[in-house]
Design a protein around this motif. Structure first.
Motif, PDB file in Angstrom:
ATOM      1  N   UNK A 141       3.168  -6.210  18.393  1.00 57.94           N
ATOM      2  CA  UNK A 141       3.179  -5.809  16.990  1.00 57.94           C
ATOM      3  C   UNK A 141       2.029  -4.833  16.729  1.00 57.94           C
ATOM      4  N   UNK A 142       1.857  -4.489  15.465  1.00 60.94           N
ATOM      5  CA  UNK A 142       0.799  -3.557  15.080  1.00 60.94           C
ATOM      6  C   UNK A 142       0.005  -4.105  13.912  1.00 60.94           C
ATOM      7  N   UNK A 143      -1.228  -3.603  13.781  1.00 65.68           N
ATOM      8  CA  UNK A 143      -2.068  -4.001  12.648  1.00 65.68           C
ATOM      9  C   UNK A 143      -1.450  -3.554  11.335  1.00 65.68           C
ATOM     10  N   UNK A 144      -0.826  -2.382  11.342  1.00 64.02           N
ATOM     11  CA  UNK A 144      -0.221  -1.786  10.148  1.00 64.02           C
ATOM     12  C   UNK A 144       1.245  -1.507  10.449  1.00 64.02           C
ATOM     13  N   UNK A 145       2.115  -1.813   9.517  1.00 62.68           N
ATOM     14  CA  UNK A 145       3.550  -1.785   9.817  1.00 62.68           C
ATOM     15  C   UNK A 145       4.273  -0.508   9.394  1.00 62.68           C
ATOM     16  N   UNK A 146       3.550   0.417   8.763  1.00 58.59           N
ATOM     17  CA  UNK A 146       4.168   1.706   8.435  1.00 58.59           C
ATOM     18  C   UNK A 146       3.405   2.833   9.122  1.00 58.59           C
ATOM     19  N   UNK A 147       4.129   3.874   9.471  1.00 57.65           N
ATOM     20  CA  UNK A 147       3.576   5.041  10.167  1.00 57.65           C
ATOM     21  C   UNK A 147       2.777   5.894   9.185  1.00 57.65           C
TER      22      UNK A 147
ATOM     23  N   UNK B 271       0.853  -1.183   0.000  1.00 53.42           N
ATOM     24  CA  UNK B 271       0.000   0.000   0.000  1.00 53.42           C
ATOM     25  C   UNK B 271       0.889   1.234   0.000  1.00 53.42           C
ATOM     26  N   UNK B 272       0.247   2.397  -0.081  1.00 53.64           N
ATOM     27  CA  UNK B 272       1.023   3.636  -0.254  1.00 53.64           C
ATOM     28  C   UNK B 272       1.666   4.132   1.041  1.00 53.64           C
ATOM     29  N   UNK B 273       1.383   3.483   2.159  1.00 52.77           N
ATOM     30  CA  UNK B 273       1.912   4.003   3.424  1.00 52.77           C
ATOM     31  C   UNK B 273       3.433   3.925   3.503  1.00 52.77           C
TER      32      UNK B 273
END
Ligand code: SF4
Length: 430
Positions: free
Chosen positions: A313-319, A250-252
């Motif tokens: 961990x996190x649901x999404x790996x980029x800030x 994705x674009x993140x």
């Protein structure tokens, strides 16, 4: 076609002089090649003057320390365009600007990582540390150390080179590939340290990095070897971590500094899942090390959970953030982004197969349950997922940080600790 040969990978003064001469002589970026210690052609002589915004200089001064062979030309292109009236800083989506920012963030992150990871051994006359930085941050970090701790004589060794502070001069010399352990490093220093110091020369100044908050420390753990990260030891997960570094699903990934994967021991008692890395996590590259992570640490301690026993961990790996001046303001990931990044969360779940998932906040819960979750209504009681895995919903610690009223904040914090105490019981099989 001019070829600019810089004296070193961090030859800031050389790059600035060459950039100035080339812009004044109207040499477009496409006609310049850049190298380090290669054959050089004479720089053209241009006349006149021009100025560059401080923001662009600040950006270039960091990005030039990146281990990226195209950075000199990229930064020259930005200056060239700014001088031509096409200010790249005016567009937040300019690809060259985004790339330069990514390099700058990566440099800042690595400078910070080096300062927090390097451990110094005490020798007879100095502190001795070794580190392999991902970017060329040795000089900037050594300058900071020398300035902040003028009496702390040290030698900082890296594969690229070494820095030596004797209380009066900072000199730079040859480096050392990774020693096997502290004893190997000490033996190398005892055998070659005097020669290295003899041959070391005073370096050119490099752009300043951010301020230091720590003195060089004697080790409270080995200087070499398994340092700080308690990254999962599962081999399949290690492979996934390496693959996720370049994820572009994705674009993140575009404005963020780096992928921030989960961490924890392979035999962890539970997996805690938050939303996404924050500003500090994005720079440091580890989950839950910023203010929310520190609050979580405190609440876990009060609830009797040892963070070293969990995988986090996190649901999404980029800030995901919106730039506002020099600040980066957190933005929640969209349901689509959560769904796309679920690929990596599923990888973590499949490899670790932990018996308990702790879903912190709406995004963490949504990533696992695949639906919107009303956290306040559904928190505080364990339930089974379709595959039989145990799960537990609670608030995200950043929610507690955002409560403005102190009394409400204290009340909510205690409720969070109570939730974690239930999690502790579940971890213990109760
Ligand atoms: S947020 Fe997740 S899916 Fe998107 S690029 Fe980053 S790691 Fe890949």
């Amino acid at each position: 076609m001019p070829n600019v040969a810089l004296r070193s990978e961090t030859d800031w003064d050389g790059w600035r002089q060459a950039t100035r001469a080339l812009v004044l002589a109207s040499v477009p970026p496409s006609e310049v090649t850049w190298s380090v210690v290669g054959p050089a052609t004479d720089l053209p002589s241009g006349t006149g003057s021009f100025t560059v915004s401080r923001a662009l200089v600040a950006l270039a001064s960091l990005a030039i320390q990146a281990r990226d062979q195209d950075r000199f030309g990229l930064l020259y292109g930005l200056v060239w365009r700014a001088n031509a009236g096409d200010n790249p800083l005016a567009s937040e989506t300019d690809p060259d600007l985004l790339l330069a920012r990514r390099l700058a963030f990566a440099v800042r992150a690595e400078a910070h990582r080096m300062r927090t990871h390097v451990r110094f051994l005490a020798t007879e006359d100095r502190l001795l540390g070794w580190y392999a930085p991902a970017h060329f941050v040795l000089e900037a970090n050594a300058q900071l150390l020398a300035r902040r701790f003028p009496k702390a004589m040290f030698s900082l060794i890296t594969p690229d080179g070494s820095a030596h502070w004797d209380g009066a001069e900072l000199r730079f010399g040859t480096g050392l590939r990774q020693p096997e352990d502290d004893d190997t490093l000490l033996a190398w220093w005892n055998a070659h340290g005097a020669a290295v110091l003899d041959e070391a020369t005073i370096g050119t100044s490099v752009p300043e990095a951010e301020d230091l908050d720590e003195a060089p420390r004697p080790p409270d753990r080995p200087a070499i070897g398994p340092v700080v990260l308690a990254l999962a030891t599962d081999p399949g997960l290690r492979t996934a971590v390496r693959q996720a570094v370049t994820c572009q699903r994705c674009a993140l990934h575009i404005p963020a500094t780096q992928t921030v994967f989960g961490e924890g021991p392979a035999g962890a008692a539970a997996m805690f899942i938050g939303e996404q890395p924050g500003d500090q996590e994005d720079i440091i590259g580890r989950p839950f090390v910023g203010p929310a992570g520190q609050l979580l640490d405190r609440a876990m301690e009060e609830a009797g959970i040892d963070r070293r026993t969990i995988y986090i961990t996190n649901a999404v790996k980029h800030f995901k953030f919106a730039p506002r001046g020099t600040r980066r303001i957190h933005q929640s990931p969209s349901p689509e982004e959560i769904q796309i990044c679920r690929f990596w969360l599923d990888v973590e779940r499949v490899h670790l197969r932990l018996k308990l998932l702790v879903l912190m906040g709406a995004s963490g819960a949504r990533a696992v349950l695949g639906r919107p979750v009303a956290v306040t209504r559904e928190r505080g009681r364990p339930f089974r997922l379709e595959d039989g895995q145990l799960a537990f919903i609670t608030v995200h610690p950043s929610y507690l940080l955002r409560i403005p009223d102190e009394a409400s904040k204290a009340r909510e914090y205690q409720a969070f600790v109570r939730d974690l105490a239930m999690v502790r019981d579940l971890m213990e099989g109760g």
